[in-house]
Scaffold this active site. Structure first.
Site, short mmCIF file in Angstrom:
data_model
loop_
_atom_site.label_atom_id
_atom_site.label_comp_id
_atom_site.label_asym_id
_atom_site.label_seq_id
_atom_site.Cartn_x
_atom_site.Cartn_y
_atom_site.Cartn_z
N ASP A 45 0.84 -1.21 0.00
CA ASP A 45 0.00 0.00 0.00
C ASP A 45 0.88 1.26 0.00
OD1 ASP A 45 0.82 -0.02 2.61
OD2 ASP A 45 -1.18 0.01 3.50
N SER A 46 2.21 1.07 -0.03
CA SER A 46 3.11 2.19 -0.30
C SER A 46 2.82 2.74 -1.70
CB SER A 46 4.58 1.74 -0.20
OG SER A 46 4.80 0.56 -0.96
N ASP A 84 -1.12 -6.46 -0.29
CA ASP A 84 -1.12 -5.75 0.99
C ASP A 84 -2.55 -5.28 1.27
OD1 ASP A 84 0.11 -4.73 3.19
OD2 ASP A 84 1.11 -3.06 2.17
N GLU A 182 9.13 -3.84 10.73
CA GLU A 182 9.50 -2.54 10.16
C GLU A 182 9.99 -1.57 11.23
OE1 GLU A 182 6.84 -0.82 7.28
OE2 GLU A 182 7.94 1.08 7.27
O1 KIV Z 1 3.45 -1.08 1.62
C1 KIV Z 1 4.61 -1.49 1.61
O2 KIV Z 1 5.38 -1.26 0.68
C2 KIV Z 1 5.07 -2.26 2.76
C3 KIV Z 1 6.52 -2.59 2.84
C4 KIV Z 1 7.29 -1.40 3.19
C5 KIV Z 1 6.80 -3.74 3.74
O3 KIV Z 1 4.29 -2.58 3.61
#
Ligand code: KIV
Length: 277
Positions: A45-46, A84, A182
């Site tokens: 979700d980044s 995610d 994290e």
């Molecule tokens: O959303 C994402 O990219 C993540 C990673 C940083 C683990 O959760």
């Protein structure tokens, strides 16, 4: 070709082989990562920050996540594809199972990831019961960054560290097959890694985790709005792209592009005919 499965991931921990995970949100990047031989591709979700230009990850929902997971899925042949679960998509066990199934059925994901919140072990258990593999995420959980005081290192005092260790334990007991750790002190990540049977994948959690993950746009130097301390930038695609675009710009302005090699021409007879019309 078969994709990497949970057993493959678990056996890497036993064999002491590091697990490599990166994020992708579209077809071309997922294809490059898959061809590079990494173990897991996370449609994170980044997406919100690095692709959609939003401030917080909690600003994306199932619609955006599925749209991008579907694109990545079209490219992935051998890596495990992980969806995610976005904020609010796993508030209750029933909602979580419904949305986890959508990641699998509609977007071809092989597993989902959920971020810790109090009681989320019940959510993990329900998704696992529905036969969908789950990765838990503890430490800095960006969906709740505002509640955690911002995008900051977590677990710096003994009390906070003990809570993270407990969260990791609860998620392992709930049936998660892996844990993302994290932004926590390396010593705490090492303790969790030693004490769990499932692999830990660190991001800002030191070298002793069983694997590592980064946001690919950070590693490539494509996302420049902020730069977390734990990111190592391996190349500068921002500069490379600007160089290429600058070259295109000047060749268009000067008439150097397009040249004959990049143009089409007509047979003179046909051209003669049309000119005579
Ligand atoms: O959303 C994402 O990219 C993540 C990673 C940083 C683990 O959760």
């Amino acid at each position: 070709m078969q994709r990497i499965n949970i057993q493959n991931i678990l056996s890497k921990k036993k064999a002491g082989e590091k697990i490599v995970m990166l994020t992708a949100y579209d077809y071309p990047l997922a294809a490059i990562l898959d061809e590079s031989g990494i173990d897991m591709i996370l449609v994170g979700d980044s997406l919100a920050n690095v692709v959609l230009g939003l401030e917080f990850t909690k600003q994306v929902g199932m619609t955006e996540m599925l749209h991008h997971a579907k694109a990545a899925n079209r490219a992935v042949k051998r890596a495990m594809l992980v969806g995610d679960m976005p904020y609010n998509s796993y508030k209750t066990p029933t909602l979580a199972v419904k949305n986890a199934k959508r990641f699998v059925k509609e977007a071809g994901c092989n597993a989902v990831k959920i971020e810790w919140f109090p009681g989320c072990e019940k959510i993990a258990r329900a998704i696992v019961k529905a036969r969908i593999p789950v990765i838990g995420h503890v430490g800095l959980t960006p969906q709740r960054a505002q509640e955690l005081g911002g995008l900051k290192v977590q677990g710096k005092d003994a009390q906070a560290a003990a809570e993270i260790i407990q969260q990791a334990k609860l998620l392992e007991q709930a049936g998660c097959f892996s844990l993302v750790l994290e932004c926590i002190p390396s010593e705490i990540a090492a303790m969790i890694t030693q004490n769990s049977k499932i692999p830990t994948i660190g991001i800002g959690a030191g070298a002793d985790c069983d694997g590592q993950v980064l946001v690919t746009y950070d590693l490539l130097g494509l996302f420049t709005r902020f730069h977390p301390k734990f990111v190592k930038q391996y190349t500068d695609l921002n500069a490379e792209i600007k160089k290429a675009v600058g070259q295109f710009f000047s060749e268009v302005k000067t008439g150097k592009f397009p040249d004959a090699e990049h143009s089409f021409s007509m047979h003179p007879d046909e051209l003669g005919k049309i000119k005579g019309l």
